[in-house]
Enzyme design. Structure first.
Site, PDB file in Angstrom:
ATOM      1  N   PRO A  14       0.829  -1.207   0.000  1.00 51.04           N
ATOM      2  CA  PRO A  14       0.000   0.000   0.000  1.00 51.04           C
ATOM      3  C   PRO A  14       0.863   1.256   0.000  1.00 51.04           C
ATOM      4  O   PRO A  14       1.857   1.337   0.715  1.00 51.04           O
ATOM      5  CB  PRO A  14      -0.798  -0.120   1.303  1.00 51.04           C
ATOM      6  N   GLU A  15       0.482   2.217  -0.822  1.00 51.54           N
ATOM      7  CA  GLU A  15       1.218   3.468  -0.892  1.00 51.54           C
ATOM      8  C   GLU A  15       0.446   4.549  -0.138  1.00 51.54           C
ATOM      9  O   GLU A  15      -0.578   4.280   0.492  1.00 51.54           O
ATOM     10  CB  GLU A  15       1.455   3.842  -2.354  1.00 51.54           C
TER      11      GLU A  15
END
Length: 281
Positions: free
Chosen positions: A2-3
């Protein structure tokens, strides 16, 4: 992994369920994820009131009315499930159930917040007041914050021979950027990912700075990019992946009107970079 937009989406999803509420029960089902959890985690969290939720880079910080904040990192497969409470329950994929539920927080409103992490690459820790936490100590400015300016980016690139893509992924330069949104920002800016950062002119850096902020803001508004394991705190899929212009589109037509180019992929430092050889120089 996840960014920033995915993590911010989860933070915003959790905020109304946790802020202002007390944790009446904490169920820790294993001693470690990627690293050992603090031995006093349950003791510190149980009975604590949540004062607010912050995000730093790709980490969520849950501030408590005690001398600690809980640090949460989703890793590669971490998901948050929220159930119960005044907003009603959510429908969730049954495959996310108990086998990989490692930490369950129950609030005084009857809401349960569950960390599910099949591959256990996530992390849970406590950050004490004044502590220079090793996961946070060397992070650069937030890309959506006031401290991140074109001048800051230009100074970080000055004299550097490393590829601009690699520099943007360096968390010491700017915190929270990842492969997806760097590829998208570089495409919008017309900059080849392999160009040395020090070779960029001031007239290129300022637009790149703007595109970084734009693509992140758009992704947050859309709910993040649900690739593989990421889900919002509601259990729903994000949909920014439908807006990708180059990421994961090798062999596809360049979306720039009149370009006629084909999206290519190269490997950089063990990661794939997608770009248009005709639009990006």
């Amino acid at each position: 992994m996840p960014e920033l937009p995915e993590v911010e989406t989860v933070r915003r999803g959790l905020e109304p369920h946790l802020t202002g509420h007390r944790l009446v029960r904490v169920d820790q089902r294993r001693p470690n994820l990627r690293w050992p959890m603090p031995p006093d985690l349950v003791q510190v969290l149980t009975g604590a009131r949540v004062e607010g939720l912050r995000r730093r880079s790709k980490y969520i910080l849950i501030d408590l009315d005690r001398d600690a904040a809980m640090l949460l990192h989703l890793g590669m497969s971490g998901r948050i499930r929220v159930e119960g409470g005044i907003l009603g329950g959510f429908h969730h994929d049954a495959s996310l159930r108990a086998q990989h539920d490692h930490l369950v927080l129950t609030t005084d409103a009857g809401v349960t917040v569950t960390l599910n992490d099949a591959r256990r690459f996530g992390a849970v820790d406590l950050v004490r007041p004044g502590q220079d936490h090793p996961l946070l100590a060397r992070l650069g400015p937030e890309p959506l914050g006031e401290d991140f300016t074109p001048g800051v980016l230009a100074a970080a690139f000055a004299g550097r021979k490393a590829p601009v893509k690699s520099l943007l992924l360096d968390q010491r330069i700017v915190a929270g950027l990842g492969n997806i949104y760097v590829c998208e920002a570089l495409f919008r800016a017309g900059i080849h990912p392999a160009r040395p950062g020090g070779a960029l002119a001031a007239g290129e850096i300022a637009p790149l700075w703007g595109h970084i902020r734009d693509v992140l803001a758009e992704a947050i508004l859309a709910g993040g990019s649900s690739l593989r394991d990421h889900r919002q705190a509601s259990g729903e899929m994000g949909y920014f992946q439908h807006e990708f212009r180059v990421y994961g589109r090798e062999g596809g037509a360049c979306p720039t009107p009149g370009c006629g180019g084909v999206i290519a992929r190269i490997a950089q430092s063990g990661r794939s970079s997608w770009f248009c050889p005709q639009c990006q120089h």
